[in-house]
Write an enzyme that holds these catalytic residues in place. Structure first.
Site, PDB file in Angstrom:
ATOM      1  N   HIS A 114      26.117 -14.511 -53.604  1.00 61.12           N
ATOM      2  CA  HIS A 114      25.237 -14.342 -52.499  1.00 61.12           C
ATOM      3  C   HIS A 114      24.800 -13.043 -52.520  1.00 61.12           C
ATOM      4  O   HIS A 114      24.235 -12.424 -51.701  1.00 61.12           O
ATOM      5  CB  HIS A 114      25.557 -14.754 -51.125  1.00 61.12           C
ATOM      6  CG  HIS A 114      25.695 -16.174 -51.097  1.00 61.12           C
ATOM      7  ND1 HIS A 114      25.171 -17.146 -50.310  1.00 61.12           N
ATOM      8  CD2 HIS A 114      26.639 -17.187 -51.703  1.00 61.12           C
ATOM      9  CE1 HIS A 114      25.432 -18.270 -50.614  1.00 61.12           C
ATOM     10  NE2 HIS A 114      26.453 -18.319 -51.397  1.00 61.12           N
TER      11      HIS A 114
ATOM     12  N   LYS B  74      43.066  15.914 -60.835  1.00 60.61           N
ATOM     13  CA  LYS B  74      44.361  16.385 -60.067  1.00 60.61           C
ATOM     14  C   LYS B  74      44.480  17.779 -59.988  1.00 60.61           C
ATOM     15  O   LYS B  74      44.988  18.280 -58.868  1.00 60.61           O
ATOM     16  CB  LYS B  74      45.462  15.800 -60.914  1.00 60.61           C
ATOM     17  CG  LYS B  74      45.503  14.347 -60.873  1.00 60.61           C
ATOM     18  CD  LYS B  74      46.767  13.638 -61.554  1.00 60.61           C
ATOM     19  CE  LYS B  74      46.865  12.168 -61.505  1.00 60.61           C
ATOM     20  NZ  LYS B  74      48.129  11.667 -62.012  1.00 60.61           N
TER      21      LYS B  74
ATOM     22  N   GLU C 220      39.406   3.927 -67.174  1.00 59.96           N
ATOM     23  CA  GLU C 220      40.211   5.059 -67.460  1.00 59.96           C
ATOM     24  C   GLU C 220      40.868   4.961 -68.991  1.00 59.96           C
ATOM     25  O   GLU C 220      40.945   6.006 -69.675  1.00 59.96           O
ATOM     26  CB  GLU C 220      41.505   5.152 -66.493  1.00 59.96           C
ATOM     27  CG  GLU C 220      42.158   6.105 -66.498  1.00 59.96           C
ATOM     28  CD  GLU C 220      43.186   6.590 -65.565  1.00 59.96           C
ATOM     29  OE1 GLU C 220      43.442   5.366 -64.893  1.00 59.96           O
ATOM     30  OE2 GLU C 220      44.039   7.481 -65.474  1.00 59.96           O
TER      31      GLU C 220
END
Lengths: 430, 430
Positions: B292, B403, B271
């Site tokens: 792994h 938003k 951000e």
């Protein structure tokens, strides 16, 4: 599983694929599909994983775990592909047990866990194909010892999932433990639909026949054209976007219960395709949470990323209570599910408006059938992408190197490059 | 916090930095440091976050949460920067409470959570600077209603952390709720060392003075040279590696308790730096588990990745019991902590042997002081990197867009690009 690649087209996004290029790519998909079908028919190494919907033997799995159906807790002792499949299923589905995955060997974490779990009420599933994986065996030795200390007979509470030979197979023989066989030619990261992933799902109360049926439906739908097969559409599109600059693939499910699925996907993608200097970097994210974080980068950072938006089209929902708090009345006409779906649509539109490629993947519900479709679909997509890249999808030499290195440093075997550890170049700032 | 950039040098890795280039970069670091110090002196927007070790007012925080010290559960209702700081601290440290972060708005998840938490024993911290964040307010309305239904007086169990104005501030006034102020000019992703992150840490039983002391030590050590300041060494090295092709930064702590820290870092990095077509893609991983899985890609995939290996140099440990299982005797001479440290060294050597850049970050312990150092150190590294990139580190327009879009789609305000949602280009494969 349905896939929408509209926002990956060159008319919408950069990097993006033109329709003409998609048509050309479809010829490669047809050839790759033939190789895949041939590999499946011969049960060749790796390709055998795509046959699991028909070869997983769910009755054998149910029988093996039946002695443990009184358990309230399940400890899955495994790492990587021996753990993530089980974790994905039990985290996605609402189950009967507390399931704890002991993959890492962090002593603080293991201490906390063993203090909080009533071991007499726990079943233990030790999973390692070779029976030699250092982390898994170390954790198993610790758990076994903790059971001894707690006066619990570990041989009554343990079953193993392993190959035909090796220390775990011997252990099962010596102590007459229930055991399951890791299927031949199925690499760990492709083993969720086998004994490796499904045993935990059975114990947790899930319908593994439905998981396999969902997977089988996708298997039956594999055809030689990306325009007719959602799994291939996903694999071919990601390959084409990577070739055009989308080196990063952000996997972003809009369901909290699919957070572990994104981790499973990250292993599948990284370990299968990350070789020969090729491969796309998978990033696990979560919608809507990461809209408040990673979305900044995906919308405005380098044009090196595609976003895969995953959602179920139906959900359990919960109304948002009405409120007289000023400015918030609009929320009260809505539900949490509607809010989450609005966030999904907003993120998709947000990325498209900025010309950033994204792909939509949908399943009907996060249930056994939907999961079977999604997991098998992504496996098929990965195998197809591996064919298009031309890599050895089913090998993982760099992971094997790390395993040898860890054993070697502990004195458990040869580690030819141990000197590299001592010779580390240091430029330390304190 | 100590940093070792030896494996990022051009003599060791590709991409890598030559020592001469580092010397030249250090002149830019000196200039950037001056700008940062000027910003701090003026408490300019964003830079004010680097003053928090001295301005966080821990006594005020302790006093505000004191009414809730009988709680067994804490619900943190916030999203993004309003949640991740608190989550990072309570997940890293062994605490007194069950802490649940309600960031996502997934109805299935919220339903499960509200059924499992005894609300009469819970404290609720609602966190939103603006007091209008849709996800946070929706979840709060749901929690408040659930408390009503359970016969719990929500006004006795709730405190808010918000700005000087807005719906949450009004709510606190109307119902006389304890409240904390979000500090001025501190963006959410830089707020872990403020009221936003520390309130939960106090309730969970942690020594926030020690957190701030650890942060303060790093703050006091910020100097104009990357060769003298570990935080700047990290920020400058990541910037230089990105410029040379390491578009991806895999954050890989070798401590299970730091898994959420890696998520916090991913927000901080994405951000703050992901704008203007610039920025490095953070990937959260976990050692040893991801050896792994992701290690295959990092060692053998494209040369577009650096790995940041983080570890504490001291740990709680646990012996691995001795065993007579054939081939595993070597484990019994060891401990889980030694195994984990061996894995760390093996991964570092594995990457170096393949010429893949990596950086080592160490703290003494995963305790309050060590966390304060690590979190502040990464914030300072991020601010420095932002100066070197030349971006607006403390803005997040793409997140704000999202938003507005989510609110707009629910009918809660203007959303100028709502048409883009309806006009979505579709190429659907079913």
């Amino acid at each position: 599983m349905d896939v929408d690649i509209g926002n990956a087209l060159a008319t919408e996004a950069s990097p993006g694929i033109s329709r003409a290029a998609l048509e050309r790519l479809d010829e490669d998909v047809a050839q790759a599909h033939e190789r895949i079908q041939r590999g499946r028919a011969n049960s060749d190494h790796g390709y055998a994983a795509l046959n699991l919907p028909a070869t997983a033997h769910p009755d054998t799995i149910r029988a093996a775990v039946e002695p443990f159906d009184d358990a309230d807790h399940l400890l899955v002792v495994g790492i990587g592909g021996s753990a993530l499949g089980a974790a994905t299923l039990v985290d996605a589905l609402d189950g009967d047990l507390s399931v704890h995955v002991l993959d890492n060997v962090d002593p603080a974490h293991i201490n906390d866990l063993l203090q909080s779990v009533p071991l007499a009420d726990a079943a233990v599933n030790v999973v390692s194909r070779s029976g030699t994986t250092a982390e898994t065996l170390a954790n198993f030795l610790v758990v076994r010892d903790a059971m001894d200390q707690a006066g619990v007979d570990w041989t009554d509470r343990t079953f193993v999932t392993t190959g035909d030979e090796g220390p775990l197979r011997d252990l099962a023989g010596t102590h007459d433990l229930p055991s399951l066989r890791v299927p031949d030619d199925v690499p760990g990261r492709f083993s969720v639909l086998s004994t490796v992933g499904l045993a935990a799902a059975v114990l947790d109360g899930h319908d593994i026949d439905a998981i396999l049926a969902g997977a089988g439906e996708v298997a039956d739908g594999l055809t030689g054209s990306l325009f007719e097969c959602p799994a291939y559409a996903y694999g071919a599109t990601t390959y084409a976007l990577d070739a055009r600059g989308a080196a990063v693939n952000a996997m972003m499910p809009y369901a909290e219960s699919l957070e572990t699925y994104a981790e499973w996907f990250a292993q599948l993608w990284a370990e299968s395709l990350g070789k020969d200097g090729l491969g796309q970097t998978p990033v696990r994210t979560l919608g809507a949470t990461d809209q408040h974080s990673q979305l900044q980068l995906y919308r405005a950072g380098p044009r090196n990323t595609m976003v895969t938006l995953v959602r179920p089209t139906e959900r359990t929902d919960r109304e948002i209570p009405t409120t007289d708090i000023e400015g918030l009345a609009y929320l009260g006409d809505s539900s949490l599910g509607e809010l989450l779906d609005a966030e999904f649509a907003a993120t998709e539109a947000s990325l498209a408006a900025a010309g950033r490629p994204n792909v939509r993947v949908e399943i009907d519900r996060v249930d056994e059938r939907g999961l079977g479709e999604l997991l098998y679909g992504m496996e098929a997509a990965c195998v197809l992408a591996g064919e298009l890249y031309g890599v050895d999808t089913f090998q993982q030499p760099a992971v094997e190197w790390g395993k040898r290195a860890a054993r070697g440093l502990l004195g458990g075997g040869e580690f030819e490059e141990a000197d590299a550890v001592d010779a580390k170049t240091t430029l330390r700032i304190e």
